[in-house]
Write an enzyme that holds these catalytic residues in place. Structure first.
Site, short mmCIF file in Angstrom:
data_model
loop_
_atom_site.label_atom_id
_atom_site.label_comp_id
_atom_site.label_asym_id
_atom_site.label_seq_id
_atom_site.Cartn_x
_atom_site.Cartn_y
_atom_site.Cartn_z
N HIS A 56 0.80 -1.08 0.09
CA HIS A 56 -0.04 0.18 -0.11
C HIS A 56 0.89 1.24 0.06
O HIS A 56 2.02 1.14 0.00
CB HIS A 56 -1.02 0.09 1.03
CG HIS A 56 -0.55 0.05 2.40
ND1 HIS A 56 0.39 -0.96 3.05
CD2 HIS A 56 -0.73 1.17 3.46
CE1 HIS A 56 0.63 -0.23 4.42
NE2 HIS A 56 -0.23 0.78 4.52
N HIS A 58 1.29 3.88 2.03
CA HIS A 58 1.82 4.73 3.02
C HIS A 58 3.33 4.79 3.04
O HIS A 58 4.26 4.05 2.82
CB HIS A 58 1.22 4.12 4.58
CG HIS A 58 0.10 4.23 4.78
ND1 HIS A 58 -0.82 3.85 5.46
CD2 HIS A 58 -0.91 5.38 3.88
CE1 HIS A 58 -2.07 4.33 5.71
NE2 HIS A 58 -2.03 5.40 4.66
N ASP A 60 5.59 4.98 5.17
CA ASP A 60 6.60 3.84 5.89
C ASP A 60 6.41 2.47 5.21
O ASP A 60 6.88 1.43 5.98
CB ASP A 60 6.09 3.94 7.51
CG ASP A 60 4.72 3.25 7.46
OD1 ASP A 60 3.88 3.70 6.70
OD2 ASP A 60 4.38 2.51 8.60
N HIS A 61 5.95 2.28 4.08
CA HIS A 61 6.13 0.76 3.45
C HIS A 61 6.79 1.20 1.79
O HIS A 61 6.93 0.15 1.36
CB HIS A 61 4.61 0.55 3.25
CG HIS A 61 4.14 0.06 4.42
ND1 HIS A 61 4.04 -1.36 4.84
CD2 HIS A 61 3.53 0.56 5.55
CE1 HIS A 61 3.35 -1.23 6.24
NE2 HIS A 61 2.98 -0.20 6.53
N HIS A 114 -7.50 -0.44 5.75
CA HIS A 114 -6.62 0.37 6.47
C HIS A 114 -6.54 1.55 5.21
O HIS A 114 -6.37 2.72 5.48
CB HIS A 114 -5.50 -0.25 6.47
CG HIS A 114 -4.22 0.67 6.91
ND1 HIS A 114 -4.09 1.15 8.06
CD2 HIS A 114 -3.02 0.78 6.23
CE1 HIS A 114 -2.78 1.67 8.14
NE2 HIS A 114 -2.37 1.54 7.20
N ASP A 133 -0.63 -4.01 6.70
CA ASP A 133 -1.52 -3.19 7.58
C ASP A 133 -2.92 -3.44 7.37
O ASP A 133 -3.92 -2.74 7.92
CB ASP A 133 -1.23 -1.64 7.72
CG ASP A 133 0.19 -1.28 7.81
OD1 ASP A 133 0.86 -2.22 8.37
OD2 ASP A 133 0.42 -0.17 7.79
N HIS A 171 3.90 -4.29 11.27
CA HIS A 171 4.20 -3.85 12.50
C HIS A 171 4.44 -4.37 13.51
O HIS A 171 3.58 -5.41 13.78
CB HIS A 171 3.41 -2.52 12.53
CG HIS A 171 3.54 -1.50 11.83
ND1 HIS A 171 4.06 -0.34 11.75
CD2 HIS A 171 2.62 -1.17 10.65
CE1 HIS A 171 4.02 0.51 10.79
NE2 HIS A 171 2.84 -0.14 9.84
ZN LIG Z 1 -0.08 1.74 6.66
#
Ligand SMILES: [Zn+2]
Length: 255
Positions: A56, A58, A60-61, A114, A133, A171
């Protein structure tokens, strides 16, 4: 031969994963929170990256991707629905599509909730699913874009995979997830026992991710919205699984 799996801790509490096919030498990374630890994990094993799988959009990915590709040119695969907000893709995929890493087939699942456009990658032969996530260890991702109904659909889809599938999520949130799960499912013996196991692992500095799907089915409240015990604890006996799921997710947001 099943794919070899390596968990790569990144940033504060993210996980990336490497999968390696010994016969072909092909290696994929799932998500790129940052490049450094992934480059180190590849170098330590003498592996060459062939594929990048993105779950996805985001930051932090995906943020480590340009730096990683500079050293390791590889084929980037992500959701067609999110192509406008992902880094440039070599292969845009949607639910029902599949591709191979070495001899292993990866099947794409839409697990929106998410985010809308979040995908998971299921490798049935190696019994691996990369959920980031969506389904997480004892939890699920916060609903930033999707609805509870979308996330419940995603959970139901993942719950139908074989119980011995290894769930690789994004996570290390499991300690907090366990504290929360106890508030909605306090008499679940499997949850109580898992909570002790989580505490032991974290005390030893070990990750609690990945986990087995059967353990999630037995303990993760977001996979147990049909369980009468949870509805009873919430004073929602007789409510639909969607109403129970919605309430559990709302309580987790406030926890
Ligand atoms: Zn995420």
């Amino acid at each position: 031969m099943p794919l070899e799996l390596v968990t790569v801790p990144c940033l504060e509490d993210n996980y990336a994963f490497l999968v390696h096919d010994a016969d072909s030498g092909e290696t994929a990374v799932i998500d790129v929170p940052e490049a450094g630890p992934i480059k180190d994990a590849l170098a330590a094993r003498g592996w060459t990256l062939s594929h990048v799988l993105l779950t996805h959009h985001h930051w932090d990915h995906v943020d480590g991707l340009p730096d990683l590709l500079a050293d390791h040119p590889a084929k980037v695969i992500g959701a067609a629905a999110d192509a406008h907000r992902l880094p440039p893709l070599d292969l845009a995929v949607a639910e029902g599509d599949s591709f191979t890493v070495g001899s292993d087939r990866f099947e794409v699942l839409n697990v929106s909730g998410h985010t809308v456009g979040h995908i998971a990658f299921h490798a049935p032969a190696s019994k691996l699913v990369f959920t980031a996530d969506s389904l997480m260890a004892l939890g699920c991702g916060r609903l930033f874009e999707g609805t509870p109904a979308q996330m419940l659909d995603s959970m139901t889809k993942l719950a139908a995979l074989p119980g011995d599938t290894t769930v690789c999520s994004g996570h290390e949130y499991t300690t907090t997830n366990a504290k929360f799960a106890a508030t909605v499912d306090p008499e679940n013996a499997a949850l109580i026992s898992r909570t002790q196991d989580i505490a032991d692992k974290r005390a030893a500095g070990m990750p609690t991710v990945p986990s087995k799907l059967q353990l999630e089915l037995d303990t993760n409240p977001f996979l147990r919205a049909s369980d009468p015990a949870i509805a009873r604890t919430l004073d929602m006996t007789g409510a639909t699984p969607l109403d129970v799921f919605t309430e559990v997710r709302a309580r987790r947001d406030r926890f």
